[in-house]
Design a protein around this motif. Structure first.
Motif, PDB file in Angstrom:
ATOM      1  N   GLU A 412       6.501   8.678  -5.331  1.00  0.00           N
ATOM      2  CA  GLU A 412       6.261   9.502  -3.961  1.00  0.00           C
ATOM      3  C   GLU A 412       5.565   8.689  -3.027  1.00  0.00           C
ATOM      4  O   GLU A 412       5.784   8.460  -1.777  1.00  0.00           O
ATOM      5  N   VAL A 413       4.249   7.845  -3.835  1.00  0.00           N
ATOM      6  CA  VAL A 413       3.887   6.716  -2.818  1.00  0.00           C
ATOM      7  C   VAL A 413       4.717   5.707  -2.119  1.00  0.00           C
ATOM      8  O   VAL A 413       4.755   5.415  -1.032  1.00  0.00           O
ATOM      9  N   VAL A 414       5.673   5.091  -3.223  1.00  0.00           N
ATOM     10  CA  VAL A 414       6.828   4.274  -2.888  1.00  0.00           C
ATOM     11  C   VAL A 414       7.687   4.820  -1.617  1.00  0.00           C
ATOM     12  O   VAL A 414       7.751   4.077  -0.499  1.00  0.00           O
ATOM     13  N   ALA A 415       7.895   5.967  -1.554  1.00  0.00           N
ATOM     14  CA  ALA A 415       8.871   6.529  -0.639  1.00  0.00           C
ATOM     15  C   ALA A 415       8.216   6.653   0.669  1.00  0.00           C
ATOM     16  O   ALA A 415       8.865   6.690   1.837  1.00  0.00           O
ATOM     17  N   ARG A 416       6.985   7.048   0.648  1.00  0.00           N
ATOM     18  CA  ARG A 416       6.192   7.195   2.019  1.00  0.00           C
ATOM     19  C   ARG A 416       5.851   5.613   2.622  1.00  0.00           C
ATOM     20  O   ARG A 416       5.606   5.780   3.789  1.00  0.00           O
ATOM     21  N   MET A 417       5.955   4.646   1.736  1.00  0.00           N
ATOM     22  CA  MET A 417       6.014   3.391   2.431  1.00  0.00           C
ATOM     23  C   MET A 417       7.130   2.661   2.978  1.00  0.00           C
ATOM     24  O   MET A 417       7.221   1.711   3.593  1.00  0.00           O
ATOM     25  N   GLU A 418       8.155   3.422   2.910  1.00  0.00           N
ATOM     26  CA  GLU A 418       9.744   2.855   3.373  1.00  0.00           C
ATOM     27  C   GLU A 418       9.977   3.339   4.679  1.00  0.00           C
ATOM     28  O   GLU A 418       9.569   4.589   4.952  1.00  0.00           O
ATOM     29  N   GLY A 419      10.893   2.868   5.240  1.00  0.00           N
ATOM     30  CA  GLY A 419      11.346   3.134   6.567  1.00  0.00           C
ATOM     31  C   GLY A 419      10.346   2.869   7.700  1.00  0.00           C
ATOM     32  O   GLY A 419       9.471   2.268   7.612  1.00  0.00           O
ATOM     33  N   ASP A 420      10.608   3.439   8.806  1.00  0.00           N
ATOM     34  CA  ASP A 420       9.985   3.278  10.036  1.00  0.00           C
ATOM     35  C   ASP A 420       8.323   3.862   9.876  1.00  0.00           C
ATOM     36  O   ASP A 420       8.726   5.051   9.572  1.00  0.00           O
ATOM     37  N   GLU A 421       7.452   3.226  10.096  1.00  0.00           N
ATOM     38  CA  GLU A 421       6.092   3.874   9.939  1.00  0.00           C
ATOM     39  C   GLU A 421       5.910   4.975  11.065  1.00  0.00           C
ATOM     40  O   GLU A 421       5.274   6.066  10.373  1.00  0.00           O
ATOM     41  N   ALA A 423       7.788   7.229  12.406  1.00  0.00           N
ATOM     42  CA  ALA A 423       8.623   8.231  11.894  1.00  0.00           C
ATOM     43  C   ALA A 423       8.035   8.888  10.617  1.00  0.00           C
ATOM     44  O   ALA A 423       7.795  10.026  10.355  1.00  0.00           O
ATOM     45  N   SER A 424       7.464   7.956   9.772  1.00  0.00           N
ATOM     46  CA  SER A 424       6.863   8.506   8.526  1.00  0.00           C
ATOM     47  C   SER A 424       5.605   9.458   8.644  1.00  0.00           C
ATOM     48  O   SER A 424       5.367  10.099   8.166  1.00  0.00           O
ATOM     49  N   ARG A 425       4.861   8.628   9.804  1.00  0.00           N
ATOM     50  CA  ARG A 425       3.549   9.550  10.107  1.00  0.00           C
ATOM     51  C   ARG A 425       3.891  10.832  10.891  1.00  0.00           C
ATOM     52  O   ARG A 425       3.261  11.742  10.407  1.00  0.00           O
ATOM     53  N   THR A 426       4.826  10.869  11.583  1.00  0.00           N
ATOM     54  CA  THR A 426       5.266  12.068  12.255  1.00  0.00           C
ATOM     55  C   THR A 426       5.474  13.073  11.192  1.00  0.00           C
ATOM     56  O   THR A 426       5.295  14.141  11.334  1.00  0.00           O
ATOM     57  N   ALA A 427       6.534  12.432  10.434  1.00  0.00           N
ATOM     58  CA  ALA A 427       7.113  13.443   9.309  1.00  0.00           C
ATOM     59  C   ALA A 427       5.936  14.098   8.247  1.00  0.00           C
ATOM     60  O   ALA A 427       6.001  15.240   8.210  1.00  0.00           O
ATOM     61  N   LEU A 428       4.726  13.153   8.100  1.00  0.00           N
ATOM     62  CA  LEU A 428       3.962  13.672   7.483  1.00  0.00           C
ATOM     63  C   LEU A 428       2.834  14.628   8.181  1.00  0.00           C
ATOM     64  O   LEU A 428       2.468  15.563   7.551  1.00  0.00           O
TER      65      LEU A 428
END
Length: 503
Positions: A412-421, A423-428
């Motif tokens: 779960e942690v690794v998945a949140r570290m992947e891709g565009d930051e 976009a990841s912040r917005t999704a979270l």
């Protein structure tokens, strides 16, 4: 203490009293001695001429009557002596005492900032003898961790359990502690510690929060040497574990709630609000609005679950919730301050902090899943977040574990570290906003109100296992047994039993 041990102490209490051969036996004597010494030019660097006093008591809102005469209401004081601010902050002494400042027995504990060690020294008077229990560094590692004063001061810092408004149990701008809380004729009501007592908002903003930040800064300075971070696990422990708690509460008084009241629910019960709303952690306004529960549903749940204030020694029991309702343990500011300081120092990236605290985000304290992440952190690494750093090593360890266990917490942690930051912040942010919306919708139902009160009761049982829990009246009890399985929140806004939750 030997002469050599005394010479190694540089806090104001040591300099102005102990190293001069003085052993004051009451708080009145301590204050008078330090005030006199502070007026002498040779002690200017350690002078603490300003005095502030504060009053706190779990029974502070229960008037003294024949029926409550035997109640252990835990009325006590904090006296702060401080001097002029220097490069590392002001000289400061904090004294904890009961309601007998002239007594030579009972509670008398002192801590003072040592500018040479850059740590707090802890002292206690026992049976007429002053003992030095060590400094804050002894709180961090075995064999002295969780022993003596470090059972409560678990990270070696200042402690004020009820740190935030409405400052449950404290005299403050929110509510006072009246003379009627003390026994008739009690001399303390005419003592300056009581008559000149300041509000808890002053203690929070001028003493405790700056004092915690001072210690965090000193720890990070000490841990950083030659471009490397040492003792990193004691710091990252405060990122992923619940090392201690603060108590939050609704601003709503229990006695004022009727069926039409919209009772404010502290968001900290459901989310680590201070972290998730800090600058640049999530998109602005990702989490906003007020969380409430209908008064009629809340009152019904309190009655059904037998919530009551209870004090074992006297047999006192009063049905109902805490004075400010829904008082509940929540993430501690001292843990948050370590997280944010690690980010500010460039030791922890915001993205990695988000990924770590997003694990089991619905349970801001007691998360066994989040606590397991500490094993991936080395105790030493290069400063920063690049190659050879603590963060890089932890990420490599997490990735290796995730590769062999796709559904794991590491994955779960690794998945949140992947891709565009971004976009990841917005999704979270959207994920957390959806969770808060689900919580709020469920609180409008009888089942949701019932689960809220059960969850708070579970967290209160956990609190009573901690060293900072000293008095029966600190938090109410419920009809559920003290050894009942703990409860946890689920991301859909429901509550479930969790036997493996940290308890």
């Amino acid at each position: 203490m030997t002469d050599a041990e005394l010479d190694a102490l540089a806090d104001p209490f040591a300099v102005l009293a102990l190293r001069r051969g003085e052993r004051p036996q009451s708080v009145d004597a301590v204050v008078a001695l330090l005030a006199a010494a502070s007026a002498r030019p040779e002690f200017a660097a350690s002078a603490v001429p300003e005095r502030l006093s504060f009053v706190v008591g779990e029974g502070g809102q229960i008037p003294f009557t024949d029926a409550t005469a035997r109640l252990a209401r835990a009325l006590r004081f904090v006296v702060v002596l401080r001097g002029a601010a220097g490069p590392d902050g002001p000289p400061v002494v904090m004294i904890s005492l009961d309601d007998r400042p002239g007594a030579g027995d009972g509670l008398l504990q002192i801590l003072g900032w040592d500018p040479e060690k850059r740590a707090y020294n802890f002292y206690q008077r026992r049976q007429g003898v002053w003992f030095h229990s060590g400094d804050g560094t002894r709180a961090l590692n075995p064999p002295t961790r969780m022993t003596g004063p470090f059972d409560g001061h678990v990270n070696g810092s200042l402690v004020m359990k009820e740190l935030r408004q409405p400052w449950l149990h404290w005299q403050s701008q929110t509510v006072g502690i009246a003379r009627e809380a003390f026994a008739p004729g009690h001399p303390i009501v005419n003592h300056p510690f009581f008559t000149e007592a300041r509000g808890a908002e002053i203690l929070e903003t001028q003493v405790i929060v700056p004092g915690i930040r001072r210690w965090t800064k000193a720890r990070l300075d000490s841990a950083t040497d030659g471009g490397r971070i040492r003792g990193a696990r004691t710091l990252f422990r405060q990122v992923v574990e619940t090392t201690t708690v603060n108590l939050v509460a609704s601003p709503t008084e229990f006695s004022l709630i009727d069926d039409t009241t919209a009772v404010t629910v502290p968001l900290e019960i459901h989310l680590n609000r201070e972290f998730w709303t800090a600058a640049d952690i999530l998109d602005p306004l990702a989490i906003r609005g007020r969380t409430t529960v209908p008064g009629a549903l809340y009152r019904a749940a309190v009655a059904e679950l037998g919530v009551e204030l209870r004090e074992q020694r006297s047999g006192f029991a009063r049905p109902g919730d805490s004075f400010f309702v829904l008082a509940c343990p929540a993430p501690a500011f001292e843990d948050l301050d370590v997280i944010m300081t690690l980010i500010e120092r460039g030791v922890l990236s915001r993205r990695f902090a988000r990924a770590l605290l997003a694990v089991d985000f619905a349970n801001p304290i007691q998360s066994a899943r989040r606590a397991t992440l500490l094993r991936h952190f080395p105790d030493e690494g290069a400063a920063g977040t690049g190659d050879g750093s603590v963060e890089a090593a932890a990420l490599a360890s997490l990735a290796a574990a995730a590769a062999g266990s796709p559904g794991s917490v590491e994955a779960e942690v690794v998945a949140r570290m992947e891709g565009d930051e971004a976009a990841s912040r917005t999704a979270l942010g959207e994920e957390l906003a959806a969770y808060v919306a689900a919580v709020r919708a469920r609180l409008a139902t009888p089942e949701g109100a019932h689960d809220l009160v059960r969850l708070v009761a579970s967290r209160r049982r956990y609190f009573r296992t901690l060293g900072v829990s000293e008095f029966d009246l600190t938090l109410p009890f419920s009809s559920e047994p003290e050894d009942a399985d703990p409860l946890e929140m689920v991301a859909d806004g429901t509550v479930r039993a969790a036997p493996n939750l940290i308890s």
